[in-house]
Write a protein that holds these residues in place. Structure first.
Motif, PDB file in Angstrom:
ATOM      1  N   LYS A 171       0.829  -1.199   0.000  1.00 38.16           N
ATOM      2  CA  LYS A 171       0.000   0.000   0.000  1.00 38.16           C
ATOM      3  C   LYS A 171       0.874   1.265   0.000  1.00 38.16           C
ATOM      4  CE  LYS A 171      -3.346  -0.075   2.949  1.00 38.16           C
ATOM      5  NZ  LYS A 171      -4.058   0.018   4.255  1.00 38.16           N
ATOM      6  N   LEU A 172       1.984   1.220   0.737  1.00 33.33           N
ATOM      7  CA  LEU A 172       2.888   2.372   0.794  1.00 33.33           C
ATOM      8  C   LEU A 172       3.494   2.647  -0.589  1.00 33.33           C
ATOM      9  CD1 LEU A 172       4.830   1.726   4.138  1.00 33.33           C
ATOM     10  CD2 LEU A 172       2.731   3.017   3.791  1.00 33.33           C
ATOM     11  N   ILE A 173       3.918   1.579  -1.263  1.00 31.57           N
ATOM     12  CA  ILE A 173       4.509   1.720  -2.602  1.00 31.57           C
ATOM     13  C   ILE A 173       3.481   2.288  -3.573  1.00 31.57           C
ATOM     14  CG2 ILE A 173       5.505   0.460  -4.547  1.00 31.57           C
ATOM     15  CD1 ILE A 173       6.635  -1.535  -2.453  1.00 31.57           C
ATOM     16  N   GLU A 174       2.268   1.778  -3.488  1.00 28.69           N
ATOM     17  CA  GLU A 174       1.189   2.266  -4.338  1.00 28.69           C
ATOM     18  C   GLU A 174       0.930   3.761  -4.094  1.00 28.69           C
ATOM     19  OE1 GLU A 174      -3.587   1.508  -4.546  1.00 28.69           O
ATOM     20  OE2 GLU A 174      -2.299  -0.271  -4.359  1.00 28.69           O
ATOM     21  N   SER A 175       0.995   4.182  -2.838  1.00 29.10           N
ATOM     22  CA  SER A 175       0.778   5.588  -2.493  1.00 29.10           C
ATOM     23  C   SER A 175       1.870   6.484  -3.057  1.00 29.10           C
ATOM     24  CB  SER A 175       0.703   5.758  -0.971  1.00 29.10           C
ATOM     25  OG  SER A 175      -0.412   5.087  -0.439  1.00 29.10           O
ATOM     26  N   ILE A 176       3.127   6.006  -2.999  1.00 31.28           N
ATOM     27  CA  ILE A 176       4.247   6.779  -3.543  1.00 31.28           C
ATOM     28  C   ILE A 176       4.048   7.009  -5.040  1.00 31.28           C
ATOM     29  CG2 ILE A 176       6.722   6.728  -4.066  1.00 31.28           C
ATOM     30  CD1 ILE A 176       7.083   5.132  -1.442  1.00 31.28           C
ATOM     31  N   ILE A 177       3.757   5.933  -5.759  1.00 25.53           N
ATOM     32  CA  ILE A 177       3.583   6.025  -7.212  1.00 25.53           C
ATOM     33  C   ILE A 177       2.393   6.922  -7.565  1.00 25.53           C
ATOM     34  CG2 ILE A 177       3.045   4.708  -9.297  1.00 25.53           C
ATOM     35  CD1 ILE A 177       4.595   2.358  -8.045  1.00 25.53           C
ATOM     36  N   HIS A 178       1.309   6.773  -6.818  1.00 28.04           N
ATOM     37  CA  HIS A 178       0.112   7.587  -7.070  1.00 28.04           C
ATOM     38  C   HIS A 178       0.403   9.069  -6.835  1.00 28.04           C
ATOM     39  CE1 HIS A 178      -4.076   8.814  -7.200  1.00 28.04           C
ATOM     40  NE2 HIS A 178      -3.912   9.403  -6.026  1.00 28.04           N
ATOM     41  N   TYR A 179       1.127   9.370  -5.759  1.00 28.51           N
ATOM     42  CA  TYR A 179       1.441  10.759  -5.426  1.00 28.51           C
ATOM     43  C   TYR A 179       2.297  11.395  -6.519  1.00 28.51           C
ATOM     44  CZ  TYR A 179       2.453  14.815  -2.489  1.00 28.51           C
ATOM     45  OH  TYR A 179       2.549  16.097  -1.989  1.00 28.51           O
ATOM     46  N   ILE A 180       3.318  10.683  -6.968  1.00 29.21           N
ATOM     47  CA  ILE A 180       4.205  11.214  -8.010  1.00 29.21           C
ATOM     48  C   ILE A 180       3.437  11.407  -9.318  1.00 29.21           C
ATOM     49  CG2 ILE A 180       6.233  10.717  -9.441  1.00 29.21           C
ATOM     50  CD1 ILE A 180       6.910  11.588  -6.618  1.00 29.21           C
ATOM     51  N   GLU A 181       2.579  10.452  -9.644  1.00 30.41           N
ATOM     52  CA  GLU A 181       1.794  10.564 -10.875  1.00 30.41           C
ATOM     53  C   GLU A 181       0.882  11.790 -10.836  1.00 30.41           C
ATOM     54  OE1 GLU A 181      -1.200   7.859 -13.660  1.00 30.41           O
ATOM     55  OE2 GLU A 181      -0.824   7.285 -11.569  1.00 30.41           O
ATOM     56  N   LYS A 182       0.308  12.056  -9.679  1.00 34.66           N
ATOM     57  CA  LYS A 182      -0.654  13.156  -9.558  1.00 34.66           C
ATOM     58  C   LYS A 182       0.026  14.516  -9.419  1.00 34.66           C
ATOM     59  CE  LYS A 182      -4.526  14.732  -6.706  1.00 34.66           C
ATOM     60  NZ  LYS A 182      -5.360  14.457  -5.495  1.00 34.66           N
ATOM     61  N   GLU A 183       1.066  14.588  -8.584  1.00 29.56           N
ATOM     62  CA  GLU A 183       1.675  15.880  -8.254  1.00 29.56           C
ATOM     63  C   GLU A 183       2.904  16.223  -9.091  1.00 29.56           C
ATOM     64  OE1 GLU A 183       0.179  17.849  -6.212  1.00 29.56           O
ATOM     65  OE2 GLU A 183      -1.320  16.392  -5.525  1.00 29.56           O
ATOM     66  N   GLU A 184       3.566  15.217  -9.626  1.00 27.74           N
ATOM     67  CA  GLU A 184       4.784  15.453 -10.417  1.00 27.74           C
ATOM     68  C   GLU A 184       4.700  14.666 -11.723  1.00 27.74           C
ATOM     69  OE1 GLU A 184       7.282  17.466  -9.809  1.00 27.74           O
ATOM     70  OE2 GLU A 184       6.681  18.127  -7.802  1.00 27.74           O
ATOM     71  N   CYS A 231       4.154   4.089   9.872  1.00 26.64           N
ATOM     72  CA  CYS A 231       4.926   3.543   8.759  1.00 26.64           C
ATOM     73  C   CYS A 231       4.682   4.387   7.516  1.00 26.64           C
ATOM     74  CB  CYS A 231       4.577   2.083   8.493  1.00 26.64           C
ATOM     75  SG  CYS A 231       2.863   1.798   7.997  1.00 26.64           S
ATOM     76  N   ASN A 232       3.616   5.178   7.517  1.00 28.00           N
ATOM     77  CA  ASN A 232       3.308   6.015   6.362  1.00 28.00           C
ATOM     78  C   ASN A 232       4.302   7.161   6.186  1.00 28.00           C
ATOM     79  OD1 ASN A 232       0.911   4.711   5.382  1.00 28.00           O
ATOM     80  ND2 ASN A 232      -0.095   5.435   7.214  1.00 28.00           N
ATOM     81  N   ILE A 233       5.112   7.409   7.202  1.00 28.47           N
ATOM     82  CA  ILE A 233       6.170   8.411   7.046  1.00 28.47           C
ATOM     83  C   ILE A 233       7.088   8.015   5.894  1.00 28.47           C
ATOM     84  CG2 ILE A 233       7.695   7.291   8.725  1.00 28.47           C
ATOM     85  CD1 ILE A 233       7.300  11.088   8.123  1.00 28.47           C
ATOM     86  N   PHE A 234       7.209   6.684   5.632  1.00 20.91           N
ATOM     87  CA  PHE A 234       8.022   6.208   4.513  1.00 20.91           C
ATOM     88  C   PHE A 234       7.572   6.812   3.186  1.00 20.91           C
ATOM     89  CE2 PHE A 234       8.992   1.977   6.841  1.00 20.91           C
ATOM     90  CZ  PHE A 234      10.157   2.507   7.375  1.00 20.91           C
ATOM     91  N   VAL A 235       6.249   6.923   3.018  1.00 13.49           N
ATOM     92  CA  VAL A 235       5.699   7.467   1.770  1.00 13.49           C
ATOM     93  C   VAL A 235       6.207   8.880   1.544  1.00 13.49           C
ATOM     94  CG1 VAL A 235       3.591   8.203   0.582  1.00 13.49           C
ATOM     95  CG2 VAL A 235       3.622   6.042   1.852  1.00 13.49           C
TER      96      VAL A 235
END
Length: 295
Positions: A171-184, A231-235
């Motif tokens: 879920k954390l990995i998915e959040s990272i990819i989603h955030y980059i896709e949306k914001e960058e 653990c979400n701090i990792f994101v």
């Protein structure tokens, strides 16, 4: 005195402290009050870790309490510390007798062998191939503590804490990819075009708590949040890392180049990355309820 007046006075003091460069004065006092209790409140200490960065003076004690190395009853601390020390030395003696370690064995491998012995894993492993996370944690802690016993028990606490987050990693990995896709989007498209985004070893950075990427003291502040239960701090650390290195990454032509740059962060940049990560983490809306700092 009414509650509103007290709140206004506190806000005024906080603003003043921040203006003169002492913005952590009240937080430090709050922590000292918590640590004066005979029976410590582990939940409140974890909440403090989520809200603030721990003062270096108290980090050792708070980490031990939050990780379960020490009990909440302060009257037991001396006894438990002595028991931890005896157990550690008996463990090292047993490993020596079993000829699994000797005086020439590196400390990191000694500690990992001890961890396997305590978790009854030696019968499953006769090498150190799966020791990555534990060893990196030990390597980071060794320069911070003079006492090997403290290093071992704190490392064990962090490593056990890390594995309580295992199911959250996808879920954390998915959040990272989603955030980059949306914001960058530009960064996202570039990473996709060089086949890097889907192949970044996110698990490696999570397993090692970014210890090979970010420098002290920024890293200790991230570990404060882990002690608090986040653990979400990792994101947000990883997103902040990618954004901070955006202009360099856009020049990379393969995954290897990207990883080399991710692992070349100096201390000043590490502090900037951490501060940005905390800002995003506090403002974000897609982390778990228990991760969100209480207001």
């Amino acid at each position: 005195m009414c509650a509103a007046h007290v709140a206004d006075e506190r806000n005024f003091r906080s603003a003043y402290y921040e203006k003169v460069g002492c913005k952590n004065v009240e937080e430090r006092k709050s922590l000292e009050i918590l640590l004066k209790e005979k029976i410590l409140d582990r939940v409140k200490l974890k909440q403090f870790c989520l809200r603030y960065s721990l003062p270096a003076t108290y980090r050792n004690t708070v980490w031990k309490i939050c990780l379960g190395v020490l009990p909440v009853n302060t009257d037991c601390h001396a006894f438990i510390n002595d028991q931890r020390k005896q157990e550690f030395h008996e463990m090292m003696r047993a490993l020596t007798i079993m000829k699994l370690i000797d005086f020439n064995t590196a400390k990191i491998k000694q500690f990992y062998a001890g961890f396997l012995l305590q978790t009854d894993s030696l019968r499953f492993e006769n090498n150190f191939n799966s020791s990555r996370g534990f060893n990196e944690i030990v390597q980071f802690l060794l320069p911070l503590y003079k006492d090997d016993v403290e290093v071992y028990w704190i490392a064990k606490g962090f490593f056990s804490n890390l594995h309580s987050f295992d199911n959250d990693f996808p879920k954390l990995i998915e959040s990272i990819i989603h955030y980059i896709e949306k914001e960058e989007p530009i960064l996202y498209k570039h990473l996709k075009s060089i086949d890097a985004l889907d192949n970044i070893p996110f698990d490696y950075y999570f397993d090692t708590f970014f210890s090979n990427t970010l420098n002290y003291p920024a890293l200790t502040k991230i570990w404060d949040k882990l002690c608090g239960g986040s653990c979400n701090i990792f994101v947000f650390v990883f997103v902040s890392l990618l954004i901070h290195l955006k202009h360099v990454i856009l020049k990379c032509r393969c995954l290897k180049d990207v990883l080399e740059n991710l692992n070349k962060v100096n201390e000043d940049n590490a502090e900037v990355i951490f501060n940005k990560a905390i800002d995003m983490w506090q403002q974000g809306s897609h982390f778990n309820v228990h991760d969100k700092p209480k207001t």
